[in-house]
Write a protein that holds these residues in place. Structure first.
Motif, PDB file in Angstrom:
ATOM      1  N   ARG A   1       0.844  -1.187   0.000  1.00 47.95           N
ATOM      2  CA  ARG A   1       0.000   0.000   0.000  1.00 47.95           C
ATOM      3  C   ARG A   1       0.882   1.240   0.000  1.00 47.95           C
TER       4      ARG A   1
ATOM      5  N   ARG B   1      -5.185  -7.751  -8.582  1.00 52.16           N
ATOM      6  CA  ARG B   1      -6.136  -7.653  -7.468  1.00 52.16           C
ATOM      7  C   ARG B   1      -5.751  -6.462  -6.614  1.00 52.16           C
TER       8      ARG B   1
ATOM      9  N   TYR C   1      -6.547  -4.731  -3.139  1.00 50.95           N
ATOM     10  CA  TYR C   1      -7.153  -5.034  -1.842  1.00 50.95           C
ATOM     11  C   TYR C   1      -7.621  -3.767  -1.144  1.00 50.95           C
ATOM     12  N   PRO C   2      -8.545  -3.889  -0.193  1.00 44.43           N
ATOM     13  CA  PRO C   2      -9.089  -2.709   0.493  1.00 44.43           C
ATOM     14  C   PRO C   2      -8.030  -1.855   1.198  1.00 44.43           C
ATOM     15  N   ASP C   3      -6.927  -2.457   1.618  1.00 46.37           N
ATOM     16  CA  ASP C   3      -5.884  -1.676   2.285  1.00 46.37           C
ATOM     17  C   ASP C   3      -4.990  -0.924   1.299  1.00 46.37           C
ATOM     18  N   GLY C   4      -5.197  -1.123  -0.016  1.00 46.55           N
ATOM     19  CA  GLY C   4      -4.428  -0.406  -1.029  1.00 46.55           C
ATOM     20  C   GLY C   4      -3.297  -1.215  -1.638  1.00 46.55           C
TER      21      GLY C   4
ATOM     22  N   ARG D   1      -1.557  -4.355  -3.796  1.00 41.24           N
ATOM     23  CA  ARG D   1      -1.914  -5.008  -5.055  1.00 41.24           C
ATOM     24  C   ARG D   1      -1.161  -6.310  -5.202  1.00 41.24           C
TER      25      ARG D   1
END
Length: 61
Positions: free
Chosen positions: A13, A39, A41-44, A46
């Motif tokens: 992130r 992909r 992810y919600p936390d930033g 990849r």
């Protein structure tokens, strides 16, 4: 039948979109890699999977 080799990358992130684009462009231009999956992810962070064709040489003689 096509065979592929795979390369999995992880971008933490805080990695900017521009840096990610530059890295993927470099892999594509110099290593003949193509993007198979990305992909976000919600936390930033990849996860990226790249692939390229494996060329198998066959004997001609």
């Amino acid at each position: 039948m096509l065979d592929y080799s795979y390369l999995d990358l992880y971008l933490p992130r805080g990695t900017s979109r521009e840096v990610a684009r530059q890295m993927l462009t470099e892999h594509a231009e110099h290593g003949d890699w193509e993007l198979q999956r990305l992909r976000l992810y919600p936390d930033g962070s990849r996860r990226i999977r790249l692939r390229r064709k494996v060329i198998r040489a066959s004997r001609t003689m």
